[in-house]
Design a protein around this motif. Sequence first.
Motif, PDB file in Angstrom:
ATOM      1  N   SER A   7       1.100   4.237  -2.899  1.00  0.00           N
ATOM      2  CA  SER A   7       0.945   5.694  -2.755  1.00  0.00           C
ATOM      3  C   SER A   7       2.198   6.439  -3.166  1.00  0.00           C
ATOM      4  O   SER A   7       2.101   7.532  -3.721  1.00  0.00           O
ATOM      5  CB  SER A   7       0.470   6.121  -1.354  1.00  0.00           C
ATOM      6  OG  SER A   7       0.747   5.180  -0.394  1.00  0.00           O
ATOM      7  N   ASN A  65       0.835  -1.208   0.000  1.00  0.00           N
ATOM      8  CA  ASN A  65       0.000   0.000   0.000  1.00  0.00           C
ATOM      9  C   ASN A  65       0.860   1.244   0.000  1.00  0.00           C
ATOM     10  O   ASN A  65       0.608   2.207  -0.732  1.00  0.00           O
ATOM     11  CB  ASN A  65      -0.921   0.030   1.230  1.00  0.00           C
ATOM     12  CG  ASN A  65      -2.033  -0.982   1.091  1.00  0.00           C
ATOM     13  OD1 ASN A  65      -2.357  -1.410  -0.018  1.00  0.00           O
ATOM     14  ND2 ASN A  65      -2.597  -1.395   2.217  1.00  0.00           N
ATOM     15  N   SER A  66       1.894   1.218   0.835  1.00  0.00           N
ATOM     16  CA  SER A  66       2.795   2.362   0.902  1.00  0.00           C
ATOM     17  C   SER A  66       3.477   2.570  -0.450  1.00  0.00           C
ATOM     18  O   SER A  66       3.609   3.703  -0.927  1.00  0.00           O
ATOM     19  CB  SER A  66       3.823   2.129   2.014  1.00  0.00           C
ATOM     20  OG  SER A  66       4.909   2.990   1.855  1.00  0.00           O
TER      21      SER A  66
END
Length: 318
Positions: free
Chosen positions: A92, A88-89
């Motif tokens: 982004s 997820n990091s």
Amino acid sequence: MSDRLNMPLERDFKFYQRRKHDKWLEVPAPAPALEGPVADSHAHIHMLPDPAWEFVRCAANGVDFVCEIVDPSEDGSLPFDQLAAWRNSAASQVSAAGLNVRSTDVRIAVGVHPHNAKLYTDAIENELVGRLDDSRVGALGEIGLDFHYDLSPRSVQRDVFVRQVELAKQAGLPIALHLRGGEDPEKDNAHAEAFEILQQIGFPEAGTLLHCCALGSDELAPWVEAGCYIAYGGALTFKSANDAREGAKIVPLDRLMVETDSPYMTPEPMRGTVCTPAHVVFTAALLAEVRGIEPGEGRRAFLEQLHDNTLSFYAGGR
Ligand SMILES: [Zn+2]
């Protein structure tokens, strides 16, 4: 590995080598740029200082699939718990950087490394078996025999190897093998022993992958005949690896893969830096060269085949 040895700039997708006096030299990615996405079939991403950032670098360099290798006796549950957060990091960071690239997909291979065979207990086995139900797990590995370091007694290594092959078969999963012999080609021949064991108990139907292969064509032939997949890592790019390069020519195209074994085995020309999954592009470019494939349409098809092999091996049933 406490600092980002590969990165002079905090958020730079390129490749650098550290020179004397803390100077950095940019190393160009394979030129011309690789024509298709590449899959790293074997990496220990959780051992790198910033796994999320490594997924960003993968995405930026066309590495759209990684198999993360986890040993429950050594790594505990951290990679299983953190993987989604890392990805997820990374997603982004990729969008914040304005990169228009595919995000990197991941599968996990879980198994007790031969080094850690002496740590194999009922509790560890239960943990391992529990992990096999995780939909992200695509193989049991890395498992095998290591007679180079002999960090666990050989009899224990053999037992634990057999035990885990049986677990893979019960779960319908393929196995990823770590085999490393010692000095004496007779007494310390991990490959010959493992092959004999697998012949006796039967190769898993879901597939067998020889990871970080360094075998010359004669020693490799029986593995190829047995229908195994063969993966090449950074060692293929070493000057001394003539045997491995000869061996790499006899592997059928539909059973060939590349890998990094990150953080180990950094390929040329990145040696001297920590190996990260994005470095697989260098090994892929060299393997194409070894197989006589020119950049362009031929290499695109070649890379696509290696990529498909990796995905069907690790993500086949799931
Ligand atoms: Zn490994």
